[in-house]
Design a protein around this motif. Structure first.
Motif, PDB file in Angstrom:
ATOM      1  N   MET A 211      26.778 -15.339 -35.174  1.00 26.89           N
ATOM      2  CA  MET A 211      26.867 -15.727 -33.774  1.00 26.89           C
ATOM      3  C   MET A 211      28.253 -15.421 -33.228  1.00 26.89           C
ATOM      4  N   LEU A 212      28.296 -14.838 -32.046  1.00 26.12           N
ATOM      5  CA  LEU A 212      29.556 -14.555 -31.362  1.00 26.12           C
ATOM      6  C   LEU A 212      29.715 -15.527 -30.204  1.00 26.12           C
ATOM      7  N   LYS A 213      30.787 -16.272 -30.223  1.00 23.24           N
ATOM      8  CA  LYS A 213      31.025 -17.261 -29.179  1.00 23.24           C
ATOM      9  C   LYS A 213      31.667 -16.612 -27.966  1.00 23.24           C
ATOM     10  N   ARG A 214      31.287 -17.058 -26.786  1.00 27.25           N
ATOM     11  CA  ARG A 214      31.825 -16.488 -25.552  1.00 27.25           C
ATOM     12  C   ARG A 214      33.338 -16.616 -25.482  1.00 27.25           C
ATOM     13  N   ARG A 215      33.878 -17.731 -25.973  1.00 29.13           N
ATOM     14  CA  ARG A 215      35.322 -17.937 -25.890  1.00 29.13           C
ATOM     15  C   ARG A 215      36.078 -16.945 -26.760  1.00 29.13           C
ATOM     16  N   LYS A 216      35.407 -16.371 -27.762  1.00 32.88           N
ATOM     17  CA  LYS A 216      36.069 -15.412 -28.640  1.00 32.88           C
ATOM     18  C   LYS A 216      35.888 -13.979 -28.172  1.00 32.88           C
ATOM     19  N   VAL A 217      34.775 -13.702 -27.512  1.00 38.62           N
ATOM     20  CA  VAL A 217      34.472 -12.342 -27.078  1.00 38.62           C
ATOM     21  C   VAL A 217      34.245 -12.356 -25.573  1.00 38.62           C
ATOM     22  N   LYS A 218      35.260 -11.981 -24.814  1.00 37.07           N
ATOM     23  CA  LYS A 218      35.211 -12.115 -23.357  1.00 37.07           C
ATOM     24  C   LYS A 218      34.268 -11.119 -22.699  1.00 37.07           C
ATOM     25  N   ALA A 219      33.870 -10.059 -23.408  1.00 36.08           N
ATOM     26  CA  ALA A 219      32.975  -9.070 -22.820  1.00 36.08           C
ATOM     27  C   ALA A 219      31.561  -9.606 -22.678  1.00 36.08           C
ATOM     28  N   LYS A 220      31.222 -10.688 -23.388  1.00 34.43           N
ATOM     29  CA  LYS A 220      29.893 -11.275 -23.315  1.00 34.43           C
ATOM     30  C   LYS A 220      29.897 -12.423 -22.320  1.00 34.43           C
ATOM     31  N   MET A 221      28.878 -12.474 -21.479  1.00 35.45           N
ATOM     32  CA  MET A 221      28.826 -13.504 -20.462  1.00 35.45           C
ATOM     33  C   MET A 221      28.049 -14.732 -20.934  1.00 35.45           C
ATOM     34  N   ALA A 222      27.131 -14.560 -21.912  1.00 34.04           N
ATOM     35  CA  ALA A 222      26.383 -15.704 -22.413  1.00 34.04           C
ATOM     36  C   ALA A 222      27.294 -16.597 -23.252  1.00 34.04           C
ATOM     37  N   ASP A 223      26.900 -17.901 -23.374  1.00 35.27           N
ATOM     38  CA  ASP A 223      27.704 -18.815 -24.170  1.00 35.27           C
ATOM     39  C   ASP A 223      27.776 -18.362 -25.616  1.00 35.27           C
ATOM     40  N   GLU A 224      26.693 -17.803 -26.114  1.00 39.12           N
ATOM     41  CA  GLU A 224      26.691 -17.242 -27.454  1.00 39.12           C
ATOM     42  C   GLU A 224      25.601 -16.189 -27.542  1.00 39.12           C
ATOM     43  N   THR A 225      25.725 -15.294 -28.499  1.00 41.08           N
ATOM     44  CA  THR A 225      24.744 -14.225 -28.613  1.00 41.08           C
ATOM     45  C   THR A 225      24.569 -13.839 -30.065  1.00 41.08           C
ATOM     46  N   HIS A 226      23.344 -13.476 -30.438  1.00 37.18           N
ATOM     47  CA  HIS A 226      23.132 -12.936 -31.763  1.00 37.18           C
ATOM     48  C   HIS A 226      23.692 -11.520 -31.791  1.00 37.18           C
ATOM     49  N   GLN A 227      24.292 -11.165 -32.903  1.00 38.44           N
ATOM     50  CA  GLN A 227      24.962  -9.868 -32.995  1.00 38.44           C
ATOM     51  C   GLN A 227      23.959  -8.773 -33.335  1.00 38.44           C
ATOM     52  N   HIS A 228      23.427  -8.120 -32.307  1.00 40.44           N
ATOM     53  CA  HIS A 228      22.481  -7.024 -32.517  1.00 40.44           C
ATOM     54  C   HIS A 228      23.184  -5.679 -32.535  1.00 40.44           C
ATOM     55  N   HIS A 229      24.466  -5.642 -32.260  1.00 41.86           N
ATOM     56  CA  HIS A 229      25.226  -4.400 -32.218  1.00 41.86           C
ATOM     57  C   HIS A 229      26.378  -4.472 -33.218  1.00 41.86           C
ATOM     58  N   THR A 230      27.040  -3.348 -33.398  1.00 43.23           N
ATOM     59  CA  THR A 230      28.244  -3.318 -34.224  1.00 43.23           C
ATOM     60  C   THR A 230      29.435  -3.624 -33.334  1.00 43.23           C
ATOM     61  N   TYR A 231      29.990  -4.803 -33.498  1.00 45.98           N
ATOM     62  CA  TYR A 231      31.139  -5.228 -32.700  1.00 45.98           C
ATOM     63  C   TYR A 231      32.442  -4.873 -33.422  1.00 45.98           C
ATOM     64  N   TYR A 232      33.442  -4.505 -32.630  1.00 49.38           N
ATOM     65  CA  TYR A 232      34.767  -4.199 -33.169  1.00 49.38           C
ATOM     66  C   TYR A 232      35.808  -5.071 -32.489  1.00 49.38           C
ATOM     67  N   ARG A 233      36.907  -5.274 -33.209  1.00 49.57           N
ATOM     68  CA  ARG A 233      38.076  -5.940 -32.645  1.00 49.57           C
ATOM     69  C   ARG A 233      39.318  -5.296 -33.252  1.00 49.57           C
ATOM     70  N   LEU A 234      40.457  -5.584 -32.652  1.00 48.25           N
ATOM     71  CA  LEU A 234      41.710  -5.078 -33.201  1.00 48.25           C
ATOM     72  C   LEU A 234      42.004  -5.751 -34.532  1.00 48.25           C
ATOM     73  N   SER A 235      42.495  -4.991 -35.482  1.00 52.50           N
ATOM     74  CA  SER A 235      43.010  -5.560 -36.715  1.00 52.50           C
ATOM     75  C   SER A 235      44.485  -5.924 -36.498  1.00 52.50           C
ATOM     76  N   ARG A 236      45.133  -6.457 -37.511  1.00 54.40           N
ATOM     77  CA  ARG A 236      46.568  -6.724 -37.399  1.00 54.40           C
ATOM     78  C   ARG A 236      47.336  -5.423 -37.180  1.00 54.40           C
ATOM     79  N   ASP A 237      46.883  -4.356 -37.851  1.00 60.86           N
ATOM     80  CA  ASP A 237      47.531  -3.054 -37.649  1.00 60.86           C
ATOM     81  C   ASP A 237      47.345  -2.582 -36.208  1.00 60.86           C
ATOM     82  N   GLY A 238      46.167  -2.881 -35.639  1.00 58.72           N
ATOM     83  CA  GLY A 238      45.924  -2.503 -34.248  1.00 58.72           C
ATOM     84  C   GLY A 238      46.826  -3.253 -33.293  1.00 58.72           C
ATOM     85  N   ASP A 239      47.005  -4.548 -33.531  1.00 64.51           N
ATOM     86  CA  ASP A 239      47.939  -5.337 -32.718  1.00 64.51           C
ATOM     87  C   ASP A 239      49.349  -4.779 -32.832  1.00 64.51           C
TER      88      ASP A 239
END
Length: 287
Positions: A152-180
């Motif tokens: 489950m992806l929480k809305r507060r963690k993933v701002k691109a999603k408008m629902a309060d939470e969503t099942h992860q049907h896609h491959t989601y990415y985020r920055l790693s520490r190296d990316g930051d």
């Protein structure tokens, strides 16, 4: 794209072929004595245990001996490593990302929304989805991005999603520490200089703006013979890095725009100009 992971993969395959050379010889001999698709493709996939005991699939060249299959991988790995070293000498830390400005925009987008999937990113960035997928996969491999664990992806963690939470049907990415770390590097003058040296056509466009004054993507693309979409993405990436900013005001005075001399130009497009920091970086690069 060339990556450290690909170099290591080739070397692991080569080590595995040599470690299991009798098995490889047997597989090749058996394949040469029977009919199959390998005669048409010239390739024979086999499963082998690496020197550490992990099973991997290795695609053998049917026309080569076991030793030649290993040697070919060692040679390709050496060539790739040399290219990587040449890339890193030019790009420094930016060698971890493709030289396409879209890759930089993906990083800044993920910094903003905390996590997203390629189709959504393509919509936000007005880009082709296959290009976004390719860049994300490459940057995950180089360690700049990481996949968000399934669940489950929480809305507060993933701002691109408008629902309060969503099942992860896609491959989601985020920055790693190296990316930051990479984005913090781009805030520095050295990072901006590396951006100009590494990202396709960035140095050419920056010099054009610095010397000629305000310009807009369509005109830049036409006069430099570049693809318009590439230039549009480039301006957006340069803006994110702080190399250009949009020109404010409805009229551009003739003395401000040397690219197309006029007493004044009524602004009908989004014009860009270099920042003071960019001008300083360009002077350093030209010295």
């Amino acid at each position: 794209m060339v990556s450290r992971a690909e170099v290591e993969r080739l070397r692991t395959e080569a080590d595995t072929v040599l470690t299991r050379i009798e098995t490889v010889k047997s597989e090749l001999a058996d394949a040469r004595g029977r009919e199959g698709d390998h005669w048409e493709s010239g390739e024979l996939p086999v499963t082998l245990a690496t020197p550490t005991g992990e099973e991997i699939e290795v695609t053998l060249d049917v026309d080569r001996s076991a030793a030649e299959n290993a040697q070919d991988r060692y040679e390709r790995a050496a060539e790739m490593e040399q290219r990587l070293e040449e890339r890193e000498a030019v790009a420094g830390e930016l060698a971890a990302i493709p030289s396409d400005p879209l890759a930089v925009r993906i990083l800044y987008h993920l910094k903003s929304v905390k996590g997203d999937y390629p189709r959504s990113m393509a919509g936000h960035l007005t880009a082709d989805r296959p290009d976004v997928v390719e860049h994300c996969e490459h940057m995950e491999e180089s360690g700049v991005l990481e996949r968000i664990e399934s669940g489950m992806l929480k809305r507060r963690k993933v701002k691109a999603k408008m629902a309060d939470e969503t099942h992860q049907h896609h491959t989601y990415y985020r920055l790693s520490r190296d990316g930051d770390h990479l984005l913090r590097f781009l805030d520095e003058r050295e990072g901006k200089a590396n951006f100009l040296r590494w990202i396709d056509d960035a140095l050419t466009v920056a010099r054009r703006l610095s010397r000629g004054g305000p310009d807009y993507p369509r005109m830049t693309a036409n006069e430099l013979g570049l693809d318009y979409e590439h230039v549009r993405q480039l301006y957006k990436a340069m803006q994110s890095v702080g190399l250009v900013t949009t020109y404010e005001g409805s009229i551009i005075k003739g003395g401000e725009r040397k690219l197309k001399p006029k007493s004044e130009t009524h602004r009908k497009h989004t014009y860009y100009v270099t920042t003071d920091e960019t001008d300083r970086v360009l002077r350093d690069l030209d010295e």
